[in-house]
Design a protein around this motif. Structure first.
Motif, short mmCIF file in Angstrom:
data_model
loop_
_atom_site.label_atom_id
_atom_site.label_comp_id
_atom_site.label_asym_id
_atom_site.label_seq_id
_atom_site.Cartn_x
_atom_site.Cartn_y
_atom_site.Cartn_z
N ALA A 1 0.82 -1.22 0.06
CA ALA A 1 -0.10 -0.20 -0.01
C ALA A 1 0.81 1.28 -0.07
O ALA A 1 0.60 2.04 -0.67
N ARG A 2 1.98 1.37 1.15
CA ARG A 2 2.70 2.60 1.08
C ARG A 2 3.64 2.52 -0.40
O ARG A 2 3.78 3.61 -0.81
N LYS A 3 4.30 1.71 -0.69
CA LYS A 3 5.21 1.27 -1.94
C LYS A 3 4.53 2.01 -3.27
O LYS A 3 4.96 2.50 -3.91
N TYR A 4 3.25 1.54 -3.17
CA TYR A 4 2.61 1.74 -4.86
C TYR A 4 1.41 2.69 -4.61
O TYR A 4 0.62 2.68 -5.45
N ASN A 5 1.36 3.51 -3.58
CA ASN A 5 0.40 4.28 -3.34
C ASN A 5 -1.10 3.77 -3.33
O ASN A 5 -1.82 4.29 -4.14
N MET A 6 -1.05 2.50 -2.73
CA MET A 6 -2.55 2.02 -2.69
C MET A 6 -3.18 1.95 -1.30
O MET A 6 -3.90 1.37 -0.80
N VAL A 7 -2.85 3.07 -0.60
CA VAL A 7 -3.39 3.37 0.64
C VAL A 7 -4.67 3.77 0.41
O VAL A 7 -4.96 4.61 -0.40
N SER A 8 -5.69 3.31 1.25
CA SER A 8 -7.20 3.72 0.93
C SER A 8 -7.98 3.93 2.53
O SER A 8 -7.48 3.24 3.37
N ASN A 9 -8.89 4.55 2.43
CA ASN A 9 -9.55 4.60 3.63
C ASN A 9 -10.21 3.11 4.14
O ASN A 9 -9.92 2.87 5.21
N LEU A 10 -10.60 2.45 3.49
CA LEU A 10 -11.10 1.19 3.67
C LEU A 10 -9.81 0.33 4.13
O LEU A 10 -10.06 -0.45 5.40
N GLY A 11 -8.72 0.36 3.51
CA GLY A 11 -7.75 -0.24 3.85
C GLY A 11 -7.13 -0.11 5.46
O GLY A 11 -6.70 -0.91 6.27
N LYS A 12 -7.27 1.10 5.68
CA LYS A 12 -6.74 1.63 7.27
C LYS A 12 -7.61 1.08 8.05
O LYS A 12 -7.25 1.08 9.52
N MET A 13 -8.86 0.74 7.92
CA MET A 13 -9.80 0.03 8.75
C MET A 13 -9.88 -1.44 8.75
O MET A 13 -9.71 -2.18 9.64
N LEU A 14 -9.87 -1.90 7.30
CA LEU A 14 -9.80 -3.36 7.16
C LEU A 14 -8.85 -4.03 7.74
O LEU A 14 -8.85 -5.20 8.20
N ASP A 15 -7.59 -3.66 7.67
CA ASP A 15 -6.17 -4.11 8.29
C ASP A 15 -6.33 -4.45 9.62
O ASP A 15 -6.34 -5.84 10.04
N PRO A 16 -6.69 -3.59 10.45
CA PRO A 16 -6.80 -3.85 11.96
C PRO A 16 -7.98 -4.71 12.23
O PRO A 16 -7.86 -5.57 12.93
N ILE A 17 -9.23 -4.64 11.24
CA ILE A 17 -10.10 -5.42 11.68
C ILE A 17 -9.66 -7.14 11.41
O ILE A 17 -9.99 -7.92 12.06
N ALA A 18 -9.20 -7.25 10.21
CA ALA A 18 -8.86 -8.53 9.81
C ALA A 18 -7.81 -9.27 11.06
O ALA A 18 -7.81 -10.30 11.21
N ASP A 19 -6.72 -8.25 11.33
CA ASP A 19 -5.80 -8.64 12.68
C ASP A 19 -6.85 -9.10 13.72
O ASP A 19 -6.36 -10.10 14.09
N LYS A 20 -7.62 -8.36 14.13
CA LYS A 20 -8.42 -8.58 15.29
C LYS A 20 -9.30 -9.85 15.23
O LYS A 20 -9.13 -10.76 15.87
N LEU A 21 -9.81 -9.96 14.09
CA LEU A 21 -10.72 -11.55 13.69
C LEU A 21 -9.84 -12.54 13.82
O LEU A 21 -10.25 -13.74 14.38
N SER A 22 -8.55 -12.45 13.25
CA SER A 22 -7.71 -13.46 13.09
C SER A 22 -7.06 -13.94 14.60
O SER A 22 -6.92 -14.88 14.80
N GLN A 23 -6.86 -12.89 15.28
CA GLN A 23 -6.31 -12.76 16.52
C GLN A 23 -7.26 -13.57 17.66
O GLN A 23 -7.15 -14.61 18.32
N MET A 24 -8.56 -13.05 17.63
CA MET A 24 -9.60 -13.72 18.33
C MET A 24 -9.80 -15.27 17.86
O MET A 24 -9.92 -15.98 18.63
N ALA A 25 -9.69 -15.68 16.70
CA ALA A 25 -9.84 -16.99 16.19
C ALA A 25 -8.89 -17.88 16.70
O ALA A 25 -9.01 -18.91 17.39
N ILE A 26 -7.49 -17.18 16.67
CA ILE A 26 -6.57 -18.04 17.28
C ILE A 26 -6.61 -18.24 18.74
O ILE A 26 -6.38 -19.25 19.40
N VAL A 27 -6.78 -17.10 19.40
CA VAL A 27 -6.99 -17.14 20.93
C VAL A 27 -8.27 -18.46 21.17
O VAL A 27 -8.05 -19.05 22.28
N ILE A 28 -9.26 -18.16 20.51
CA ILE A 28 -10.33 -19.07 21.08
C ILE A 28 -9.91 -20.67 20.75
O ILE A 28 -10.23 -21.40 21.62
N ILE A 29 -9.17 -20.66 19.62
CA ILE A 29 -8.92 -22.20 19.33
C ILE A 29 -7.77 -22.59 20.40
O ILE A 29 -7.77 -23.57 20.98
N LEU A 30 -6.71 -21.81 20.81
CA LEU A 30 -5.80 -22.00 21.79
C LEU A 30 -6.68 -22.48 23.02
O LEU A 30 -6.14 -23.22 23.91
#
Length: 214
Positions: free
Chosen positions: A63-92
């Motif tokens: 996103a930074r190198k090729y100027n693909m930063v978007s408003n959705l990306g700024k929100m979607l990235d942490p949301i994807a992280d949180k969903l992934s981390q929540m799934a990992i924690v629940i599985i553990l």
């Protein structure tokens, strides 16, 4: 309410980018990882988690190198992280339910993510946009992925490869991850409070302007 609608419209401008699709992929891998883990395919689950972690690493760089930063990306990235981390924690929790300290620490992870989601929802409801991840947040996410992959691959009797991580080491990894994730949480607090204050001030200024015009 109008602010919320405008915020949603602005959010999806220029959304169709490679980094955003990598975030979508990371979210799509969550049920794959979970299903593999529950069926005791621990090595495959660890590999899928590693792929998810790589999408998190590369989406921001692209996103930074090729100027693909978007408003959705700024929100979607942490949301994807949180969903992934929540799934990992629940599985553990499912895998290590008998380890009391481990269980308490993982529940604290869940509590932190719930607080982050509530804070983000509050900002969106007010027509504001949650801030992008701080550096400490990126570090905590990286450490989390590395440690959890190691625990799944090498920890416990049913580890992917073999049981080489003793319980104290696994607990130490979770403690370190927990400290970093709460440090990330607190790093968002100043910006969160600032946005709420500015929003309140803008609202008061608009009300005063309307009173004057009347």
């Amino acid at each position: 309410m109008d602010g919320f609608k405008d915020n949603m419209k602005d959010l999806f401008k220029g959304w169709n980018t490679i980094p955003n699709w990598l975030c979508f992929l990371r979210i799509a891998l969550i049920p794959v990882f979970s299903a593999l883990f529950i069926k005791d395919h621990f090595l495959s689950a660890a590999i899928i988690m590693a792929i998810a972690a790589l999408t998190d690493l590369f989406d921001g760089k692209i996103a930074r190198k090729y100027n693909m930063v978007s408003n959705l990306g700024k929100m979607l990235d942490p949301i994807a992280d949180k969903l992934s981390q929540m799934a990992i924690v629940i599985i553990l929790l499912y895998k290590f339910w008998d380890i009391t300290y481990f269980k308490v620490l993982l529940f604290m992870f869940i509590a932190k993510e719930i607080l982050m989601l509530i804070g983000g929802a509050l900002l969106l409801a007010k027509g504001l946009r949650p801030a992008a991840a701080e550096m400490v947040g990126k570090v905590s996410t990286t450490v989390f992925y590395v440690f959890m992959i190691l625990i799944i691959a090498f920890g416990g009797e049913n580890a992917a490869i073999k049981n080489i991580l003793p319980e104290p080491v696994m607990i130490g990894m979770v403690v370190i991850s927990l400290i970093l994730t709460f440090a990330a949480l607190f790093s968002y607090v100043p910006g969160f409070v600032k946005q709420l204050k500015e929003n309140k001030q803008n609202g008061e200024n608009e009300e005063n302007a309307e009173e004057v015009s009347e």
